[in-house]
Write an enzyme that holds these catalytic residues in place. Structure first.
Site, mmCIF file in Angstrom:
data_model
loop_
_atom_site.group_PDB
_atom_site.id
_atom_site.type_symbol
_atom_site.label_atom_id
_atom_site.label_comp_id
_atom_site.label_asym_id
_atom_site.label_seq_id
_atom_site.Cartn_x
_atom_site.Cartn_y
_atom_site.Cartn_z
ATOM 1 C CE LYS A 79 -3.163 7.241 -1.710
ATOM 2 N NZ LYS A 79 -3.226 6.761 -0.317
ATOM 3 C CB CYS A 128 -6.701 2.776 -1.970
ATOM 4 S SG CYS A 128 -5.393 3.626 -1.056
ATOM 5 C CG HIS A 143 -2.440 3.938 3.663
ATOM 6 N ND1 HIS A 143 -2.866 4.902 4.560
ATOM 7 C CD2 HIS A 143 -3.131 4.159 2.514
ATOM 8 C CE1 HIS A 143 -3.776 5.662 3.977
ATOM 9 N NE2 HIS A 143 -3.957 5.235 2.736
ATOM 10 C CE LYS A 178 -6.704 0.417 1.576
ATOM 11 N NZ LYS A 178 -5.730 1.521 1.437
ATOM 12 C CG ASP A 209 -2.140 0.849 1.084
ATOM 13 O OD1 ASP A 209 -2.066 1.867 0.371
ATOM 14 O OD2 ASP A 209 -3.174 0.507 1.672
ATOM 15 C CG ASP A 210 -0.248 4.902 0.102
ATOM 16 O OD1 ASP A 210 -1.028 4.595 -0.815
ATOM 17 O OD2 ASP A 210 -0.554 5.702 1.008
ATOM 18 C CG ASP A 221 -2.301 0.800 -3.095
ATOM 19 O OD1 ASP A 221 -1.168 1.290 -2.928
ATOM 20 O OD2 ASP A 221 -3.271 1.096 -2.365
ATOM 21 C CG ASN A 222 -1.685 4.351 -4.444
ATOM 22 O OD1 ASN A 222 -2.766 3.942 -4.048
ATOM 23 N ND2 ASN A 222 -0.759 4.803 -3.606
ATOM 24 C CG HIS A 282 -10.446 1.199 0.406
ATOM 25 N ND1 HIS A 282 -9.435 2.078 0.034
ATOM 26 C CD2 HIS A 282 -11.450 1.979 0.867
ATOM 27 C CE1 HIS A 282 -9.802 3.310 0.272
ATOM 28 N NE2 HIS A 282 -11.029 3.279 0.773
#
Length: 567
Positions: free
Chosen positions: A350, A97, A259, A151, A57-58, A319-320, A153
């Site tokens: 992001k 996300c 994240h 996660k 994540d991130d 994810d980004n 989302h």
């Protein structure tokens, strides 16, 4: 004549490689072995491969050891997987996300799903449409056991949208976009301390209090997770699944790392405490990455201990791109902000469709990969939507893919397994970055629309779609009276040559009017098929949305109360 013993999902590919390499002799060898009951490229038992998808994540393009050793990031386990895998150097996701996760799970661009503008907010009665078949739903029909730990989302306002009702036999994790790593309170905020933050709870926001306890097992909150690290819970659940699940299996592991709120176990923070070039916040960020790496290493060791590793395909992705952050984490290096180091060598971060927001680290690792492509880089163009058909194809679902693509709404993703395993061109020649038709709205920031055709990338600062956001026409809009816009956009869309200019600094639109016209035509093609973007206030996705009059989740009852489905 040499036989490589791999799963039947790879069988046809292996025999083709033999034929390509040694011609009819290779085919004759395969035929002879098959006649003898020893299939070329297939094990004695007709086993499908296990598939593990790890989603960070991130995590920025430049935030793993194998991507840039000079930063001193300690990620030996992930580095080892990448070193003997196929490293994806032109691999894209979405800029935030929920859009990436929705594209992964459906094989579609976000403009077809409604996730092109925003993540799914805490209290919004919306989720990815139930008529979309998620990867695990399809794999279950192909005989797979499935699990997800981490996660979600992707919507949770009704139980039908929960992971356990979208194909996952087993689920443990959190439903919202972010939360405290140890106390599992759903909120995005700065951490209380730079390391080992076991008791931290985000303070109440100025407006509606959307905090709530957010750790679930299947459909029920699990309070026993309180004061335990999310990375360890994901790790332990994954190991237990590996040890007990029937094969073949699909295991989806969307970690919280890295994240915000930024925190890490003291064990990993200590590895960087003598780095005088790092702020305490950066030490925490580096430790957060190392914590992820350690969990991945434990999961791989469990695979090997269970003798499952040789028949498993492991896919790793972020994810980004990495976001901007507070000065302690994102402090300037000279005149350059810290996010440049995190997404180097690309522009942006992001939430933006500059390369730094969407081009991320990724690789495929498996003993099933042919020797010729292990420990290689590929510069072929791939997108997160490609994993749906690739994974389903590996599972033996080619007929399913063919049926999808023969229907009224073909997949946007491509099966890239052949390209990955033969070092041949990607079936993908173009890629839609995004079209967010809300010029001054949505988390997906400006430039609002972009598409890649081969080496060329076209961006438009704003892009209108007739019937959305009060617009009556479809097409690009120049950045007039936009104080934050790059001046290059004042005359209209810009064009970059990503091979010559990966940092996106030189607008060559005037030199290639034919490419601009072609790219604009393709943008219009996707715009005309776009659905209304999901938003956080009624009617959420236009007046015809089935839950347009549904209530928002009421304000929370404090951080200790679970925040789950309310309709």
């Amino acid at each position: 004549c040499v036989c490589v013993f791999v799963s039947t999902a790879i069988y046809r590919l292996t025999c083709k490689l033999m034929a390509d390499t040694v011609g009819w002799a290779g085919l004759l060898c395969a035929a002879v072995l098959a006649t003898a009951g020893i299939a070329c490229g297939a094990p004695a038992s007709d086993k499908k491969p296990n598939i593990i998808f790890i989603l960070a994540d991130d995590l920025g393009y430049n935030e793993l050891g194998y991507q840039n050793e000079t930063r001193g990031l300690l990620t030996p386990n992930i580095d080892h997987l990448a070193a003997s895998g196929v490293r994806l150097k032109q691999y894209y996701v979405q800029p935030i996300c929920s859009p990436t996760r929705s594209s992964l799970m459906t094989g579609r661009y976000t403009v077809r799903l409604g996730t092109q503008s925003n993540v799914i907010f805490w209290d919004t009665p919306w989720g990815v449409a139930l008529n979309e078949t998620f990867i695990p739903q399809q794999l279950k029909q192909l005989g797979y056991s499935t699990a997800m730990f981490g996660k979600w989302h992707l919507g949770m306002f009704k139980k039908e949208y929960m992971p356990s009702n979208r194909g996952f036999d087993h689920y443990e994790g959190y439903l919202q976009g972010c939360g405290s790593a140890y106390t599992h309170i759903s909120a995005c905020c700065s951490p209380g301390s730079p390391d080992h933050d076991q008791n931290y709870v985000c303070p109440p926001p100025a407006g509606k209090d959307q905090r709530g306890y957010d750790w679930f097992v299947n459909e029920d909150p699990y309070f026993g997770a309180n004061h335990t690290n999310s990375a360890w819970r994901i790790r332990d659940a994954a190991i237990n699944f590996i040890q007990t699940a029937p094969e073949p299996f699909f295991l989806y592991l969307p970690f919280q790392n890295i994240h915000m709120p930024y925190t890490a176990d003291w064990e990993f923070y200590r590895r960087y405490e003598n780095r005088t070039d790092l702020t305490p916040g950066e030490m925490t960020m580096f430790a957060y990455v190392s914590e992820l790496d350690d969990a991945v290493g434990s999961i791989i060791r469990a695979l090997k201990a269970k003798d499952l590793y040789n028949n498993t395909v492991i896919i790793f992705s972020s994810d980004n791109g990495a976001p901007p952050a507070g000065e302690d984490v994102d402090h300037k290096h000279g005149s350059r902000p810290g996010w440049i180091a995190r997404n180097y060598p690309f522009r942006g971060y992001k939430a933006l469709i500059w390369e730094g927001g969407m081009r991320v680290p990724g690789f495929v690792h498996s003993p099933l990969l042919p020797d010729a492509v292990q420990n290689t880089d590929t510069n072929e163009l791939y997108h997160v939507s490609d994993w749906w058909p690739t994974i389903v194809g590996l599972a033996g679902g080619q007929d399913v893919i063919n049926a999808q693509n023969a229907g009224p709404l073909p997949l946007d993703g491509h099966d890239i397994w052949h390209s990955l395993t033969t070092a041949t061109p990607s079936p993908r020649t173009e890629m839609l970055y995004n079209i967010n038709p809300l010029c001054h709205g949505g988390q997906a920031g400006a430039p609002k629309a972009g598409i890649r055709l081969g080496r060329f990338k076209l961006l438009s600062w704003c892009y209108s779609i007739a019937g959305i956001d009060g617009k009556t026409t479809t097409g690009p809009a120049p950045a007039v009276n936009e104080p934050t816009a790059d001046p290059q956009f004042e005359l209209g869309p810009v064009l970059y040559d990503l091979e010559a200019d990966p940092a996106e600094t030189i607008n060559i639109a005037s030199q290639h009017p034919d490419v601009v016209a072609q790219a604009l035509a393709r943008l219009e093609y996707y715009a005309e098929q776009s659905v209304q973007p999901q938003q956080w206030t009624p009617p959420y996705q236009g007046p015809h949305y089935e839950c347009a009059n549904c209530p928002l989740h009421p304000a929370g009852k404090g951080p200790a109360a679970p925040w789950g489905p309310w309709l």
